[in-house]
Write an enzyme that holds these catalytic residues in place. Structure first.
Site: not given
Length: 284
Positions: A15-17, A67, A104, A132-133
């Site tokens: 993750s880049k979060s 999610k 999102d 999901g996206a």
């Protein structure tokens, strides 16, 4: 005590979060932290109970595969999250309740806002992928008046997704491999139209097979949008530029959705004037 937020998922190391939120916390000088926390599927309910009782926890971003699984564990869902059927941000409300949100949609639409502010006599998007996206992307673009062509390996799944999220729309489905071979379709004059081609699948991600898309399927003036973030410059985007199309990379959506979540977590807006520096840090 220092307040904190975090991102949860399984796996979570990629993750880049934390880099994004940590960058903004540093720039603003906040007394806050943003962490990554690995949560397996069988730990999700216990995680929610523990964080509900933690006075320093402000919320979390939710990544795959949680999610949808996290939704029944929350106290409330915002209307957009209900409509999309997915939560990517959980915020602790002032009454201590856990509220599920979806940022999102806002993140995906953010780099398109100037274009969407224009008047078009027709809007169409070809969306590649039904995972999901795609749920957030379908909901967001349908809400902006797009006719959608949703392509997946299983067209029945694509149709079910469109019927669930925008049953009144005149949308279409196609098998994913339909776009792999060249087309001689004679596109009409597209002036005044808004056309998108969106890779909403993991194809083209590092370690995944490439996305086979022939750009003869894209009308003149189309925008290519790839939500993959590793690598940022995918073959899909490279081929689009070589064919003369404008492009949007996956960091645009990632940073956009993170910005909306950051405001919910810490009560201040992130310093978006530093986006170029943030992109350099993420690329490094």
């Amino acid at each position: 005590m220092t307040v904190y937020a975090e991102v949860i998922g399984d796996p979570i190391a990629q993750s880049k979060s934390p880099a994004i939120h940590g960058f903004w916390i540093e720039k603003l000088g906040l007394d806050a932290e943003y962490r990554a926390h690995h949560v397996a599927a069988d730990q999700l309910a216990a995680y929610c109970d523990a964080r509900r009782a933690d006075p320093d926890w402000r919320g979390c971003n939710v990544t795959m595969p949680h999610k949808q699984a996290i939704m029944p564990l929350l106290d409330r869902l915002e209307p957009l999250a209900k409509r999309v059927g997915a939560v990517n941000t959980v915020v602790k409300a002032s009454d201590g309740k856990l509220v599920g949100r979806n940022t999102d949609v806002a993140g995906f639409l953010e780099p398109l806002r100037l274009r969407l502010g224009e008047t078009h006599y027709f809007r169409m998007a070809r969306i590649l992928g039904t995972g999901g996206a795609a749920r957030a992307i379908v909901a967001g673009l349908a809400g902006e008046g797009f006719t959608l062509v949703l392509a997946g390996r299983n067209p029945d799944k694509a149709r079910a997704l469109l019927d669930e999220l925008d049953s009144g729309g005149e949308h279409h489905v196609a098998p994913l491999d339909h776009f792999a071979d060249a087309s001689d379709f004679p596109f009409d004059d597209r002036e005044g139209c808004c056309d998108l081609v969106v890779n909403a699948s993991p194809l083209g991600m590092r370690g995944q097979p490439p996305l086979a898309f022939d750009w003869s399927h894209a009308p003149p003036g189309s925008i290519a949008y790839d939500i993959v973030t590793d690598p940022v410059q995918t073959a899909f985007l490279k081929n689009a530029r070589e064919a003369g199309f404008a492009t949007i990379d996956g960091l645009a959506m990632l940073i956009g959705q993170a910005a909306a979540a950051f405001t919910h977590f810490f009560g201040v807006e992130p310093p978006r004037k530093d986006d170029a520096e943030l992109r350099e840090r993420l690329a490094g």
